[in-house]
Design a protein around this motif. Structure first.
Motif, PDB file in Angstrom:
ATOM      1  N   MET A   1       4.908 -22.051   4.424  1.00 43.14           N
ATOM      2  CA  MET A   1       6.127 -21.317   4.556  1.00 43.14           C
ATOM      3  C   MET A   1       5.971 -20.003   3.796  1.00 43.14           C
ATOM      4  O   MET A   1       5.538 -19.985   2.657  1.00 43.14           O
ATOM      5  CB  MET A   1       7.267 -22.162   3.959  1.00 43.14           C
ATOM      6  N   ASN A   2       6.319 -18.901   4.447  1.00 43.16           N
ATOM      7  CA  ASN A   2       6.294 -17.592   3.808  1.00 43.16           C
ATOM      8  C   ASN A   2       7.696 -17.237   3.337  1.00 43.16           C
ATOM      9  O   ASN A   2       8.661 -17.387   4.089  1.00 43.16           O
ATOM     10  CB  ASN A   2       5.804 -16.523   4.780  1.00 43.16           C
ATOM     11  N   VAL A   3       7.786 -16.760   2.103  1.00 40.84           N
ATOM     12  CA  VAL A   3       9.066 -16.404   1.505  1.00 40.84           C
ATOM     13  C   VAL A   3       8.873 -15.119   0.710  1.00 40.84           C
ATOM     14  O   VAL A   3       7.897 -14.998  -0.040  1.00 40.84           O
ATOM     15  CB  VAL A   3       9.552 -17.524   0.550  1.00 40.84           C
ATOM     16  N   SER A   4       9.785 -14.185   0.858  1.00 43.57           N
ATOM     17  CA  SER A   4       9.678 -12.959   0.069  1.00 43.57           C
ATOM     18  C   SER A   4       9.955 -13.274  -1.401  1.00 43.57           C
ATOM     19  O   SER A   4      10.671 -14.229  -1.724  1.00 43.57           O
ATOM     20  CB  SER A   4      10.664 -11.902   0.570  1.00 43.57           C
ATOM     21  N   VAL A   5       9.403 -12.459  -2.278  1.00 48.46           N
ATOM     22  CA  VAL A   5       9.619 -12.649  -3.710  1.00 48.46           C
ATOM     23  C   VAL A   5      11.108 -12.543  -4.020  1.00 48.46           C
ATOM     24  O   VAL A   5      11.644 -13.328  -4.801  1.00 48.46           O
ATOM     25  CB  VAL A   5       8.794 -11.628  -4.533  1.00 48.46           C
ATOM     26  N   ALA A   6      11.801 -11.604  -3.380  1.00 46.30           N
ATOM     27  CA  ALA A   6      13.238 -11.437  -3.615  1.00 46.30           C
ATOM     28  C   ALA A   6      14.009 -12.694  -3.220  1.00 46.30           C
ATOM     29  O   ALA A   6      14.883 -13.161  -3.960  1.00 46.30           O
ATOM     30  CB  ALA A   6      13.762 -10.229  -2.845  1.00 46.30           C
ATOM     31  N   GLU A   7      13.693 -13.255  -2.058  1.00 44.26           N
ATOM     32  CA  GLU A   7      14.349 -14.490  -1.603  1.00 44.26           C
ATOM     33  C   GLU A   7      14.034 -15.637  -2.551  1.00 44.26           C
ATOM     34  O   GLU A   7      14.912 -16.426  -2.894  1.00 44.26           O
ATOM     35  CB  GLU A   7      13.893 -14.826  -0.180  1.00 44.26           C
ATOM     36  N   PHE A   8      12.778 -15.725  -2.978  1.00 43.63           N
ATOM     37  CA  PHE A   8      12.377 -16.786  -3.906  1.00 43.63           C
ATOM     38  C   PHE A   8      13.186 -16.704  -5.197  1.00 43.63           C
ATOM     39  O   PHE A   8      13.686 -17.701  -5.696  1.00 43.63           O
ATOM     40  CB  PHE A   8      10.879 -16.695  -4.196  1.00 43.63           C
ATOM     41  N   LYS A   9      13.322 -15.489  -5.727  1.00 41.44           N
ATOM     42  CA  LYS A   9      14.083 -15.310  -6.969  1.00 41.44           C
ATOM     43  C   LYS A   9      15.537 -15.733  -6.804  1.00 41.44           C
ATOM     44  O   LYS A   9      16.109 -16.360  -7.691  1.00 41.44           O
ATOM     45  CB  LYS A   9      14.030 -13.847  -7.419  1.00 41.44           C
ATOM     46  N   SER A  10      16.125 -15.389  -5.674  1.00 41.12           N
ATOM     47  CA  SER A  10      17.547 -15.692  -5.487  1.00 41.12           C
ATOM     48  C   SER A  10      17.803 -17.167  -5.209  1.00 41.12           C
ATOM     49  O   SER A  10      18.893 -17.669  -5.460  1.00 41.12           O
ATOM     50  CB  SER A  10      18.143 -14.831  -4.371  1.00 41.12           C
ATOM     51  N   GLU A  11      16.800 -17.877  -4.696  1.00 45.39           N
ATOM     52  CA  GLU A  11      16.953 -19.294  -4.346  1.00 45.39           C
ATOM     53  C   GLU A  11      15.874 -20.142  -5.017  1.00 45.39           C
ATOM     54  O   GLU A  11      15.345 -21.080  -4.421  1.00 45.39           O
ATOM     55  CB  GLU A  11      16.868 -19.459  -2.824  1.00 45.39           C
ATOM     56  N   ILE A  12      15.545 -19.812  -6.259  1.00 43.16           N
ATOM     57  CA  ILE A  12      14.404 -20.433  -6.927  1.00 43.16           C
ATOM     58  C   ILE A  12      14.483 -21.963  -6.970  1.00 43.16           C
ATOM     59  O   ILE A  12      13.489 -22.639  -6.728  1.00 43.16           O
ATOM     60  CB  ILE A  12      14.176 -19.847  -8.337  1.00 43.16           C
ATOM     61  N   ASP A  13      15.655 -22.510  -7.257  1.00 39.57           N
ATOM     62  CA  ASP A  13      15.770 -23.972  -7.322  1.00 39.57           C
ATOM     63  C   ASP A  13      15.414 -24.619  -5.990  1.00 39.57           C
ATOM     64  O   ASP A  13      14.692 -25.618  -5.937  1.00 39.57           O
ATOM     65  CB  ASP A  13      17.174 -24.399  -7.749  1.00 39.57           C
ATOM     66  N   ARG A  14      15.919 -24.045  -4.918  1.00 38.90           N
ATOM     67  CA  ARG A  14      15.636 -24.580  -3.574  1.00 38.90           C
ATOM     68  C   ARG A  14      14.135 -24.556  -3.281  1.00 38.90           C
ATOM     69  O   ARG A  14      13.560 -25.538  -2.810  1.00 38.90           O
ATOM     70  CB  ARG A  14      16.388 -23.756  -2.528  1.00 38.90           C
ATOM     71  N   TYR A  15      13.493 -23.429  -3.562  1.00 37.72           N
ATOM     72  CA  TYR A  15      12.079 -23.303  -3.234  1.00 37.72           C
ATOM     73  C   TYR A  15      11.185 -24.129  -4.158  1.00 37.72           C
ATOM     74  O   TYR A  15      10.136 -24.611  -3.734  1.00 37.72           O
ATOM     75  CB  TYR A  15      11.659 -21.837  -3.187  1.00 37.72           C
ATOM     76  N   LEU A  16      11.587 -24.309  -5.399  1.00 36.17           N
ATOM     77  CA  LEU A  16      10.807 -25.181  -6.276  1.00 36.17           C
ATOM     78  C   LEU A  16      10.865 -26.627  -5.793  1.00 36.17           C
ATOM     79  O   LEU A  16       9.870 -27.351  -5.858  1.00 36.17           O
ATOM     80  CB  LEU A  16      11.279 -25.063  -7.723  1.00 36.17           C
ATOM     81  N   ASP A  17      12.017 -27.047  -5.289  1.00 32.34           N
ATOM     82  CA  ASP A  17      12.108 -28.390  -4.700  1.00 32.34           C
ATOM     83  C   ASP A  17      11.190 -28.510  -3.494  1.00 32.34           C
ATOM     84  O   ASP A  17      10.473 -29.498  -3.329  1.00 32.34           O
ATOM     85  CB  ASP A  17      13.547 -28.707  -4.293  1.00 32.34           C
ATOM     86  N   LEU A  18      11.202 -27.497  -2.639  1.00 34.18           N
ATOM     87  CA  LEU A  18      10.345 -27.519  -1.449  1.00 34.18           C
ATOM     88  C   LEU A  18       8.859 -27.456  -1.812  1.00 34.18           C
ATOM     89  O   LEU A  18       8.021 -28.014  -1.109  1.00 34.18           O
ATOM     90  CB  LEU A  18      10.690 -26.351  -0.522  1.00 34.18           C
ATOM     91  N   ALA A  19       8.536 -26.787  -2.911  1.00 31.38           N
ATOM     92  CA  ALA A  19       7.134 -26.633  -3.320  1.00 31.38           C
ATOM     93  C   ALA A  19       6.485 -27.966  -3.647  1.00 31.38           C
ATOM     94  O   ALA A  19       5.269 -28.089  -3.608  1.00 31.38           O
ATOM     95  CB  ALA A  19       7.028 -25.684  -4.511  1.00 31.38           C
ATOM     96  N   GLY A  20       7.286 -28.962  -3.947  1.00 36.61           N
ATOM     97  CA  GLY A  20       6.733 -30.288  -4.187  1.00 36.61           C
ATOM     98  C   GLY A  20       6.259 -30.968  -2.927  1.00 36.61           C
ATOM     99  O   GLY A  20       5.531 -31.954  -2.968  1.00 36.61           O
ATOM    100  N   GLU A  21       6.651 -30.421  -1.779  1.00 39.35           N
ATOM    101  CA  GLU A  21       6.323 -31.022  -0.491  1.00 39.35           C
ATOM    102  C   GLU A  21       5.401 -30.179   0.375  1.00 39.35           C
ATOM    103  O   GLU A  21       4.689 -30.699   1.214  1.00 39.35           O
ATOM    104  CB  GLU A  21       7.610 -31.286   0.289  1.00 39.35           C
ATOM    105  N   GLU A  22       5.454 -28.877   0.206  1.00 43.01           N
ATOM    106  CA  GLU A  22       4.655 -28.008   1.062  1.00 43.01           C
ATOM    107  C   GLU A  22       4.253 -26.734   0.326  1.00 43.01           C
ATOM    108  O   GLU A  22       4.856 -26.369  -0.672  1.00 43.01           O
ATOM    109  CB  GLU A  22       5.416 -27.648   2.338  1.00 43.01           C
ATOM    110  N   GLU A  23       3.246 -26.072   0.852  1.00 38.63           N
ATOM    111  CA  GLU A  23       2.772 -24.828   0.266  1.00 38.63           C
ATOM    112  C   GLU A  23       3.762 -23.713   0.581  1.00 38.63           C
ATOM    113  O   GLU A  23       4.251 -23.605   1.693  1.00 38.63           O
ATOM    114  CB  GLU A  23       1.399 -24.495   0.855  1.00 38.63           C
ATOM    115  N   ILE A  24       4.043 -22.895  -0.410  1.00 40.88           N
ATOM    116  CA  ILE A  24       4.915 -21.740  -0.229  1.00 40.88           C
ATOM    117  C   ILE A  24       4.110 -20.494  -0.558  1.00 40.88           C
ATOM    118  O   ILE A  24       3.517 -20.391  -1.637  1.00 40.88           O
ATOM    119  CB  ILE A  24       6.156 -21.825  -1.132  1.00 40.88           C
ATOM    120  N   VAL A  25       4.079 -19.560   0.381  1.00 37.16           N
ATOM    121  CA  VAL A  25       3.379 -18.296   0.189  1.00 37.16           C
ATOM    122  C   VAL A  25       4.429 -17.235  -0.089  1.00 37.16           C
ATOM    123  O   VAL A  25       5.311 -16.992   0.737  1.00 37.16           O
ATOM    124  CB  VAL A  25       2.545 -17.919   1.428  1.00 37.16           C
TER     125      VAL A  25
END
Length: 75
Positions: A1-25
């Motif tokens: 999954m590709n995510v912009s740095v800005a989006e990652f910062k604004s939704e960090i909790d969501r993406y950290l949860d997802l990072a346990g299951e899949e690679e995030i670029v």
């Protein structure tokens, strides 16, 4: 999954949860910036991620160097 740095910062909790299951670029200005991979990624999965990039006879050190170079080429 590709995510912009800005989006990652604004939704960090969501993406950290997802990072346990899949690679995030993470992308910055449309280019790959960093990759977050699940801690459970096995060595075999790591090596398979380099399939087609390295010859099957490559050593672990060569695999690591190629992986790092792959990310550096995006800058």
């Amino acid at each position: 999954m590709n995510v912009s740095v800005a989006e990652f910062k604004s939704e960090i909790d969501r993406y950290l949860d997802l990072a346990g299951e899949e690679e995030i670029v993470l992308t910055k200005d449309g280019k790959q910036f960093a990759t977050i991979t699940p801690a459970s990624q096995s060595f075999g999965e790591y090596i398979r991620s380099l399939r087609g990039i390295l010859p099957e006879t490559a050593t672990l050190e060569e695999a690591h160097e190629e992986r790092m170079a792959k990310h550096e080429r995006h800058y």
